[in-house]
Design a protein around this motif. Structure first.
Motif, mmCIF file in Angstrom:
data_model
loop_
_atom_site.group_PDB
_atom_site.id
_atom_site.type_symbol
_atom_site.label_atom_id
_atom_site.label_comp_id
_atom_site.label_asym_id
_atom_site.label_seq_id
_atom_site.Cartn_x
_atom_site.Cartn_y
_atom_site.Cartn_z
ATOM 1 N N TRP A 81 42.124 28.895 52.187
ATOM 2 C CA TRP A 81 43.304 29.713 51.898
ATOM 3 C C TRP A 81 42.912 30.844 50.969
ATOM 4 N N HIS A 82 43.390 32.048 51.265
ATOM 5 C CA HIS A 82 43.055 33.193 50.438
ATOM 6 C C HIS A 82 44.115 34.284 50.586
ATOM 7 N N ASP A 83 44.137 35.169 49.611
ATOM 8 C CA ASP A 83 45.017 36.334 49.667
ATOM 9 C C ASP A 83 44.177 37.565 49.329
ATOM 10 N N GLY A 84 44.770 38.605 48.806
ATOM 11 C CA GLY A 84 44.002 39.790 48.433
ATOM 12 C C GLY A 84 44.917 40.919 48.014
ATOM 13 N N GLU A 85 44.511 41.648 46.980
ATOM 14 C CA GLU A 85 45.266 42.797 46.509
ATOM 15 C C GLU A 85 44.335 43.699 45.707
ATOM 16 N N SER A 86 44.825 44.851 45.356
ATOM 17 C CA SER A 86 44.007 45.783 44.602
ATOM 18 C C SER A 86 43.619 45.197 43.247
ATOM 19 N N GLY A 87 42.356 45.421 42.884
ATOM 20 C CA GLY A 87 41.871 44.961 41.593
ATOM 21 C C GLY A 87 41.706 46.100 40.603
ATOM 22 N N CYS A 88 42.165 47.305 40.999
ATOM 23 C CA CYS A 88 42.099 48.462 40.111
ATOM 24 C C CYS A 88 43.170 49.462 40.546
ATOM 25 N N PRO A 89 43.503 50.447 39.731
ATOM 26 C CA PRO A 89 44.613 51.364 40.057
ATOM 27 C C PRO A 89 44.435 52.137 41.355
ATOM 28 N N ASP A 90 43.202 52.437 41.729
ATOM 29 C CA ASP A 90 42.965 53.252 42.917
ATOM 30 C C ASP A 90 42.828 52.448 44.199
ATOM 31 N N GLY A 91 43.030 51.148 44.151
ATOM 32 C CA GLY A 91 42.907 50.325 45.339
ATOM 33 C C GLY A 91 41.465 49.997 45.678
ATOM 34 N N TRP A 92 41.220 49.697 46.948
ATOM 35 C CA TRP A 92 39.857 49.357 47.359
ATOM 36 C C TRP A 92 39.629 49.699 48.829
#
Length: 282
Positions: A81-92
């Motif tokens: 199971w996993h998710d994901g989102e930006s880890g910094c202001p400018d995204g990835w």
């Protein structure tokens, strides 16, 4: 229009392309840039190997949360199971590989392994591997199929030999009554994906209370029963699309209200639309 000619889907500052490897047709590839997108928690029956090419991504894999900066390779084993989102202001931005278990196992066997690879860590910092995976991903769009095949095998050889357990099995949640009941829940869910499923049905199948069902899903999968059912419906829809079904038929066949419902949930989980998958496998 063939899959190499597919236009890049754009949403504000977000971009996604999905295609198949020209030599290994069971290997999907994604190139994407995200700023505001957030992946819902989900699973894959295959591996997910993501190379962060710009910015940073924050991911929860199992119970571990990591922030992967540029140059990091994120690896998710099948069924994790996993998710994901930006880890910094400018995204990835990232280049992602989706190898099927059978494909990666075959590569591992050629390298002298006897089991499906199990990756030791979720985030890998290996500059040589980063360069090899980047080349393999880029050449998958090349007309030189032999070069694409060679680059991919070289990259996977490095990945498997340096970053997997030699022969050890995956570490699962300890066996317990909760895990045995999860097998009962999953069987019921798979049978009734096209119908309404509630907690009482799950509880009756396992001979427990509705509260116990909730605790079991939390203990074993760290999510709610509703999230688990949504994930299984997504996987059914994905399989139907891969088999040639129309998006409308895939939505109905997987238990979604309609095609728009499928599209919304699909993109939230996978980062690209079911229409992009449909075009890639056509």
């Amino acid at each position: 229009m063939n899959e190499i000619d597919q236009p890049m889907s754009k949403d504000l500052q977000e971009e996604q392309e999905f295609w198949r490897h020209p030599r290994f047709r069971d290997l999907g590839l994604l190139k994407a840039k995200f700023t505001k997108h957030r992946y819902d928690r989900h699973t894959h029956p295959n591996y997910v190997i993501a190379l962060i090419t710009a910015g940073a991504e924050r991911v929860k894999i199992g119970r571990e949360t990591v922030v992967a900066p540029t140059g990091t390779l994120l690896v998710v084993n099948p069924e994790e199971w996993h998710d994901g989102e930006s880890g910094c202001p400018d995204g990835w931005s990232y280049r992602t590989f989706y190898p099927q278990v059978e494909f990666l196992t075959h590569v591992a066997v050629e390298l002298g392994r006897s089991e499906s690879p199990i990756f030791r860590q979720s985030a890998i910092d290996d500059p040589q591997l980063r360069d090899a995976m980047t080349l393999a991903h880029r050449l998958s769009r090349s007309d030189d199929i032999l070069a694409a095949e060679t680059a991919m095998l070289v990259a996977l050889r490095h990945l498997i030999l340096r970053h997997t357990h030699p022969q050890s099995p995956p570490e699962f949640v300890e066996h317990s009554n909760a895990r045995r009941r999860m097998a009962v829940y999953q069987e019921l869910v798979e049978k009734r994906l096209c119908f309404s499923i509630d907690l009482q049905q799950l509880a009756a199948a396992a001979g427990v209370t509705r509260f116990q069902v909730i605790r079991d899903f939390k203990k074993v999968a760290d999510l709610t029963p509703a999230a688990f059912i949504r994930d299984r419906r997504l996987r059914r829809a994905n399989a139907l699309i891969e088999a040639g079904a129309s998006l409308a038929d895939a939505a109905v066949g997987a238990g979604f209200a309609d095609q728009s419902h499928l599209s919304r949930i699909f993109r939230a989980a996978h980062g690209f639309t079911p229409g992009m998958l449909k075009r890639a496998v056509a």
